[in-house]
Write a protein that holds these residues in place. Structure first.
Motif, PDB file in Angstrom:
ATOM      1  N   UNK A  50      28.681  35.245  33.372  1.00 35.58           N
ATOM      2  CA  UNK A  50      29.570  36.343  33.014  1.00 35.58           C
ATOM      3  C   UNK A  50      29.131  36.996  31.712  1.00 35.58           C
ATOM      4  N   UNK A  51      28.434  38.113  31.834  1.00 37.60           N
ATOM      5  CA  UNK A  51      27.966  38.856  30.674  1.00 37.60           C
ATOM      6  C   UNK A  51      28.819  40.079  30.421  1.00 37.60           C
ATOM      7  N   UNK A  52      28.371  40.981  29.544  1.00 35.01           N
ATOM      8  CA  UNK A  52      29.173  42.156  29.169  1.00 35.01           C
ATOM      9  C   UNK A  52      29.615  43.007  30.352  1.00 35.01           C
ATOM     10  N   UNK A  53      28.748  43.184  31.358  1.00 29.84           N
ATOM     11  CA  UNK A  53      29.118  44.000  32.517  1.00 29.84           C
ATOM     12  C   UNK A  53      30.303  43.397  33.263  1.00 29.84           C
ATOM     13  N   UNK A  54      30.304  42.074  33.400  1.00 30.82           N
ATOM     14  CA  UNK A  54      31.397  41.415  34.111  1.00 30.82           C
ATOM     15  C   UNK A  54      32.728  41.654  33.406  1.00 30.82           C
ATOM     16  N   UNK A  55      32.767  41.431  32.100  1.00 27.37           N
ATOM     17  CA  UNK A  55      34.023  41.561  31.368  1.00 27.37           C
ATOM     18  C   UNK A  55      34.520  42.996  31.354  1.00 27.37           C
ATOM     19  N   UNK A  56      33.594  43.949  31.411  1.00 27.05           N
ATOM     20  CA  UNK A  56      33.991  45.360  31.442  1.00 27.05           C
ATOM     21  C   UNK A  56      34.483  45.765  32.827  1.00 27.05           C
ATOM     22  N   UNK A  57      33.820  45.281  33.880  1.00 27.32           N
ATOM     23  CA  UNK A  57      34.101  45.764  35.232  1.00 27.32           C
ATOM     24  C   UNK A  57      35.277  45.062  35.905  1.00 27.32           C
ATOM     25  N   UNK A  58      35.513  43.780  35.568  1.00 21.96           N
ATOM     26  CA  UNK A  58      36.547  43.015  36.266  1.00 21.96           C
ATOM     27  C   UNK A  58      37.922  43.688  36.209  1.00 21.96           C
ATOM     28  N   UNK A  59      38.420  44.104  35.028  1.00 18.95           N
ATOM     29  CA  UNK A  59      39.743  44.727  35.015  1.00 18.95           C
ATOM     30  C   UNK A  59      39.782  46.069  35.728  1.00 18.95           C
ATOM     31  N   UNK A  60      38.690  46.809  35.687  1.00 23.28           N
ATOM     32  CA  UNK A  60      38.642  48.090  36.399  1.00 23.28           C
ATOM     33  C   UNK A  60      38.827  47.861  37.889  1.00 23.28           C
ATOM     34  N   UNK A  61      38.096  46.905  38.429  1.00 16.20           N
ATOM     35  CA  UNK A  61      38.161  46.620  39.857  1.00 16.20           C
ATOM     36  C   UNK A  61      39.556  46.155  40.259  1.00 16.20           C
ATOM     37  N   UNK A  62      40.112  45.207  39.523  1.00 17.76           N
ATOM     38  CA  UNK A  62      41.397  44.647  39.955  1.00 17.76           C
ATOM     39  C   UNK A  62      42.567  45.593  39.713  1.00 17.76           C
ATOM     40  N   UNK A  63      42.475  46.462  38.742  1.00 17.61           N
ATOM     41  CA  UNK A  63      43.528  47.465  38.582  1.00 17.61           C
ATOM     42  C   UNK A  63      43.464  48.507  39.695  1.00 17.61           C
ATOM     43  N   UNK A  64      42.262  48.815  40.165  1.00 17.61           N
ATOM     44  CA  UNK A  64      42.147  49.736  41.294  1.00 17.61           C
ATOM     45  C   UNK A  64      42.652  49.083  42.579  1.00 17.61           C
ATOM     46  N   UNK A  65      42.357  47.815  42.762  1.00 18.28           N
ATOM     47  CA  UNK A  65      42.871  47.108  43.936  1.00 18.28           C
ATOM     48  C   UNK A  65      44.396  47.024  43.887  1.00 18.28           C
ATOM     49  N   UNK A  66      44.935  46.793  42.701  1.00 18.35           N
ATOM     50  CA  UNK A  66      46.383  46.734  42.529  1.00 18.35           C
ATOM     51  C   UNK A  66      47.030  48.054  42.929  1.00 18.35           C
ATOM     52  N   UNK A  67      46.383  49.162  42.619  1.00 15.19           N
ATOM     53  CA  UNK A  67      46.962  50.489  42.860  1.00 15.19           C
ATOM     54  C   UNK A  67      46.713  51.001  44.269  1.00 15.19           C
ATOM     55  N   UNK A  68      45.848  50.350  45.036  1.00 13.63           N
ATOM     56  CA  UNK A  68      45.471  50.833  46.364  1.00 13.63           C
ATOM     57  C   UNK A  68      46.463  50.330  47.406  1.00 13.63           C
ATOM     58  N   UNK A  69      47.265  51.195  48.014  1.00 12.89           N
ATOM     59  CA  UNK A  69      48.264  50.735  48.978  1.00 12.89           C
ATOM     60  C   UNK A  69      47.653  50.168  50.256  1.00 12.89           C
TER      61      UNK A  69
END
Length: 274
Positions: free
Chosen positions: A30-49
């Protein structure tokens, strides 16, 4: 879904999204890309009906080796160099809280998350699966809350979330020793619900379980998760805030420097308590 992802791959089949760790470090470290991308992905999944459940897994043979220490050291250099003053400590505190928020995005996702673990799941990998709702493993899976072995108090969520999953005694044993446990022990203590023969089988089981969840009324499932998290979420948040401050005050040490040097030299560290 977010474009140009480096550390994660997201696919969707029906109402189930599948998030796969890609690295790019060895063993999906888990490097810098992982920590940056993980919340973006899961917030988009959360918002996707259209998404009602999520499967979380790793590419290759291993779920994750955990923190990509060499890749992350650059952002901590001021903190670890000599007598760190308020400025470097504040920057470090901000970085820890950013990383905490990344994993908390998984826990806060209203869609239930099923983790399918094969091979090694170390340190940050355990932090990540602790934020999932349900964990399944293949017979070759191995788990380790290993931060103590590199002179770090685990600060991304394992210490806060695992007590409600495996109980205080098992958590303290794993956190104090940094020992490795196999899939059978993980199932025995409740870290994983079930163990399957191999990686293909556990991934298929996770997909089936997620599909079963997705068949139910989505708002009721999300409401059930919200109610289940009502008591735990504030306690976890307070614990994360406390450990981030604790590490900002006490992380720099001769033992941490020795742990880093030993890691890079591939030798056993010699800790002195300084």
């Amino acid at each position: 879904m977010a474009d140009n992802l480096v550390s994660l791959q997201v696919k969707q089949s029906g109402h189930v999204a599948e998030v796969t760790l890609l690295g790019p470090g060895k063993g999906n470290a888990m490097g810098p890309d992982f920590w940056r991308e993980l919340p973006i992905v899961f917030r988009e999944l959360d918002a996707d009906p259209a998404v009602r459940a999520v499967v979380l897994t790793g590419s290759g043979k291993h779920f994750s080796y955990g923190l990509d220490l060499p890749a992350m050291m650059g952002s901590w250099s001021d903190m670890l160099a000599g007598e760190a003053l308020a400025g470097p400590r504040t920057k470090f505190l901000d970085k820890v809280r950013e990383m905490q928020d990344s994993v908390t995005a998984v826990a806060d996702c209203r869609k239930p998350v099923v983790a399918a673990v094969s091979g090694w799941c170390i340190g940050g990998g355990v932090d990540l699966i602790s934020a999932a709702d349900i964990r399944l493993a293949s017979a070759d899976a191995k788990f380790s809350v290993r931060e103590v072995k590199v002179a770090i108090v685990a600060d991304i969520g394992s210490l806060q979330r695992l007590s409600g999953i495996i109980g205080e005694g098992h958590l303290r044993e794993l956190a104090y020793t940094g020992k490795d446990i196999d899939a059978a022990r993980a199932e025995k203590i409740g870290l994983v619900n079930d163990v399957y023969p191999d990686q293909e089988a556990v991934l298929e089981a996770a997909r089936t379980l997620a599909a079963d969840i997705a068949k139910n009324p989505p708002l009721v499932v999300q409401g059930t998760k919200d109610v289940l998290d009502h008591d735990r979420a504030p306690r976890v948040a307070e614990g994360l805030r406390y450990v981030s401050v604790w590490n900002s005050a006490f992380l720099p040490s001769k033992d941490l420097g020795e742990a880093v040097q030993a890691f890079l030299a591939r030798r056993d560290p010699e800790f002195t308590g300084e």
